[in-house]
Design a protein around this motif. Structure first.
Motif, PDB file in Angstrom:
ATOM      1  N   GLN A 126       0.836  -1.210   0.000  1.00  0.00           N
ATOM      2  CA  GLN A 126       0.000   0.000   0.000  1.00  0.00           C
ATOM      3  C   GLN A 126       0.868   1.257   0.000  1.00  0.00           C
ATOM      4  O   GLN A 126       0.601   2.199  -0.729  1.00  0.00           O
ATOM      5  CB  GLN A 126      -0.923   0.031   1.207  1.00  0.00           C
ATOM      6  N   LYS A 127       1.916   1.255   0.816  1.00  0.00           N
ATOM      7  CA  LYS A 127       2.819   2.406   0.857  1.00  0.00           C
ATOM      8  C   LYS A 127       3.507   2.583  -0.490  1.00  0.00           C
ATOM      9  O   LYS A 127       3.669   3.700  -0.959  1.00  0.00           O
ATOM     10  CB  LYS A 127       3.872   2.224   1.953  1.00  0.00           C
ATOM     11  N   ASN A 132       4.080   5.589  -5.457  1.00  0.00           N
ATOM     12  CA  ASN A 132       4.072   5.666  -6.915  1.00  0.00           C
ATOM     13  C   ASN A 132       3.040   6.665  -7.406  1.00  0.00           C
ATOM     14  O   ASN A 132       3.295   7.406  -8.369  1.00  0.00           O
ATOM     15  CB  ASN A 132       3.817   4.284  -7.533  1.00  0.00           C
ATOM     16  N   MET A 133       1.870   6.687  -6.767  1.00  0.00           N
ATOM     17  CA  MET A 133       0.840   7.652  -7.155  1.00  0.00           C
ATOM     18  C   MET A 133       1.343   9.069  -6.902  1.00  0.00           C
ATOM     19  O   MET A 133       1.144   9.960  -7.720  1.00  0.00           O
ATOM     20  CB  MET A 133      -0.458   7.391  -6.384  1.00  0.00           C
ATOM     21  N   PHE A 134       2.014   9.278  -5.782  1.00  0.00           N
ATOM     22  CA  PHE A 134       2.557  10.596  -5.461  1.00  0.00           C
ATOM     23  C   PHE A 134       3.589  10.997  -6.504  1.00  0.00           C
ATOM     24  O   PHE A 134       3.607  12.130  -6.966  1.00  0.00           O
ATOM     25  CB  PHE A 134       3.173  10.588  -4.062  1.00  0.00           C
ATOM     26  N   LYS A 135       4.459  10.058  -6.900  1.00  0.00           N
ATOM     27  CA  LYS A 135       5.469  10.356  -7.908  1.00  0.00           C
ATOM     28  C   LYS A 135       4.829  10.720  -9.237  1.00  0.00           C
ATOM     29  O   LYS A 135       5.292  11.605  -9.945  1.00  0.00           O
ATOM     30  CB  LYS A 135       6.416   9.160  -8.089  1.00  0.00           C
ATOM     31  N   GLN A 136       3.722  10.027  -9.605  1.00  0.00           N
ATOM     32  CA  GLN A 136       3.037  10.336 -10.857  1.00  0.00           C
ATOM     33  C   GLN A 136       2.441  11.733 -10.800  1.00  0.00           C
ATOM     34  O   GLN A 136       2.569  12.507 -11.743  1.00  0.00           O
ATOM     35  CB  GLN A 136       1.937   9.311 -11.133  1.00  0.00           C
TER      36      GLN A 136
END
Length: 189
Positions: A126-127, A132-136
């Motif tokens: 989950q982390k 990865n979502m934050f990086k995108q």
């Protein structure tokens, strides 16, 4: 973050005990906060790994170690290495958990440790997904900033004149028979 295998890397009771110690310390909020905040300096994560090894060695070298001894070690290390004074019962709870898991490994019962391992993997996944979502999102923001920068480099854009609005007519004040001016709200004008 690399993905972990589906089964714990432990193969014998000693390995399961090491895994139990690591998972117990990794799930201790006080230690996690200390490591994330670098309260032990830039090597905070290394200090946590060292603590896991030190507790494992203590359990092997001194089998008479009990939960109180372990709690004392946890409190001392948090104070000495992370400048954190543990004044809640969390160190005792972690020590009790480790001692219970030690007893389970002695009996050959590894189910609880396997469950902890699976929960840790799920939390890590989950982390990783969130990171990865934050990086995108961050990458998209950087792309937009780059586009914005190129607009600034092209110079001023002629916008033209602003449209001209006719001025509103000001309502004449009403004066009553006594010479007083009637006050009218803005909506009634």
């Amino acid at each position: 973050m690399a993905t972990q295998s589906a089964a714990p890397p432990a193969t014998d009771a000693a390995s399961y005990l090491d895994l139990a110690i690591t998972l117990s310390l990794d799930s201790w909020p006080a230690l996690t906060l200390a490591v994330q905040s670098n309260w032990g300096g830039p090597t905070s994560a290394d200090k946590r790994a060292w603590l896991c090894g030190a507790i494992s060695e203590m359990m092997t070298d001194r089998p008479e170690t009990d939960a109180e001894d372990l709690e004392d070690v946890l409190i001392q290390v948090m104070n000495d290495e992370f400048d954190v004074v543990i004044d809640d019962e969390s160190a005792g709870n972690v020590a009790d958990q480790i001692m219970e898991l030690k007893e389970q490994t002695v009996r050959g019962e590894f189910g609880t440790i396997k469950e902890m391992w699976e929960a840790w993997q799920a939390k890590s996944a989950q982390k990783s997904t969130a990171a990865n979502m934050f990086k995108q999102v961050e990458s998209k923001d950087e792309d937009q900033e780059t586009d914005d920068d190129t607009d600034e480099d092209e110079g001023d854009v002629e916008m033209g004149d602003a449209p001209v609005r006719a001025p509103r007519e000001k309502a004449e004040p009403e004066i009553d028979d006594d010479g007083f001016t009637k006050v009218v709200g803005k909506q009634r004008r």
